[in-house]
Scaffold this motif. Structure first.
Motif, PDB file in Angstrom:
ATOM      1  N   LEU A  73      58.443  46.442  -5.074  1.00 13.77           N
ATOM      2  CA  LEU A  73      56.998  46.551  -4.926  1.00 13.77           C
ATOM      3  C   LEU A  73      56.535  45.972  -3.595  1.00 13.77           C
ATOM      4  N   GLN A  74      57.151  44.845  -3.189  1.00 15.12           N
ATOM      5  CA  GLN A  74      56.807  44.254  -1.900  1.00 15.12           C
ATOM      6  C   GLN A  74      57.172  45.191  -0.758  1.00 15.12           C
ATOM      7  N   LEU A  75      58.342  45.812  -0.865  1.00 14.97           N
ATOM      8  CA  LEU A  75      58.747  46.763   0.169  1.00 14.97           C
ATOM      9  C   LEU A  75      57.805  47.957   0.225  1.00 14.97           C
ATOM     10  N   ILE A  76      57.388  48.424  -0.954  1.00 17.53           N
ATOM     11  CA  ILE A  76      56.452  49.550  -0.997  1.00 17.53           C
ATOM     12  C   ILE A  76      55.121  49.156  -0.354  1.00 17.53           C
ATOM     13  N   SER A  77      54.659  47.925  -0.680  1.00 18.57           N
ATOM     14  CA  SER A  77      53.408  47.440  -0.114  1.00 18.57           C
ATOM     15  C   SER A  77      53.511  47.304   1.400  1.00 18.57           C
TER      16      SER A  77
END
Length: 249
Positions: free
Chosen positions: A79-83
């Motif tokens: 999720l952090q990478l997507i963000s």
């Protein structure tokens, strides 16, 4: 019946029965002993199996917990990478948009510079003095129609530049006290904080409310610096355009 050894047949049968009973008793005792030993061994094995089963269950729980923790960590990182990827994409789009705007502004500036033929560039500003004469109001209108205004002289360096580039004449500058007598303001509505007035200037009182810059004018060879004059007199004038006016919409 009698045998040679003196024993009768009845004695033989009787001895046989005793021996048989003794043998059966020994067999029973032996069997019971083995059954007792077998039962204790089974209990040990059962306890060992239960302990192994408990250890196996605990191990499975630990493994499941570890898998869940790893899945949660992986999900959070994903999720952090997507963000971050979304932010990078947004920043990239913004940079592309800004680059396009800069390209458009550059092209606009080029076009403006082509139009500004005859203007003089100095420290992010363009200056122009038409070869004609008008009063102060008409002079300013000429400048504003070209997205400029009458010149504002901010310091000695700019004053020397104007004298060098546009000397030998008298020209209007963007300074007036028309609103409040003796309160001289520039055309951008800022107060004049320091000036380069000629000797004894300003001296025109209520009548002379506009300012000109004089330098080596053959009509007044002894006059230099700024002078207050009647605003309806015709003089040359100097327009000034800030380079930001060419870039900003």
């Amino acid at each position: 019946m009698h045998r040679k050894d003196g024993q009768t047949t009845d004695d033989v049968y009787e001895n046989y029965d005793v021996i048989k009973v003794n043998i059966e008793k020994k067999i029973t005792d032996s069997t019971q002993g083995r059954s007792s030993e077998f039962t204790e061994s089974d209990c040990v094995m059962i306890r060992s199996s239960r302990a192994a089963a408990v250890c196996l269950v605990l191990l499975c729980v630990l493994l499941l917990t570890a898998v869940i923790v790893l899945c949660v960590m992986f999900t959070q990182e994903r999720l952090q990478l997507i963000s971050k990827n979304k932010n990078l994409t947004s920043e990239r789009d913004q940079l592309i948009f800004k680059n396009e705007n800069l390209t458009n502004r550059r092209d606009q500036l080029k076009n403006e510079l082509l139009i500004l033929d005859g203007w003089t560039y100095y420290k992010s500003r363009f200056y122009y003095m038409p070869n004609e004469m008008k009063n102060w109001t008409e002079s300013r209108r000429y400048c504003t129609e070209r997205e400029a205004d009458l010149i504002i002289i901010n310091n000695r360096e700019e004053q020397d530049f104007v004298n060098k580039m546009f000397g030998g004449t008298t020209a209007y500058i963007g300074l007036t006290d028309s609103d409040v007598e003796n309160t001289w303001k520039w055309v951008d509505d800022t107060n004049m904080t320091s000036g380069f007035w000629g000797s004894g200037e300003p001296n025109g009182g209520r009548a002379e409310n506009c300012a000109v810059i004089v330098d080596q004018d053959q009509r007044w060879p002894t006059l230099f610096g700024w002078h207050d004059v009647l605003c309806n007199r015709d003089f040359k004038w100097i327009c000034e355009k800030n380079i930001s006016q060419l870039i900003l919409p």
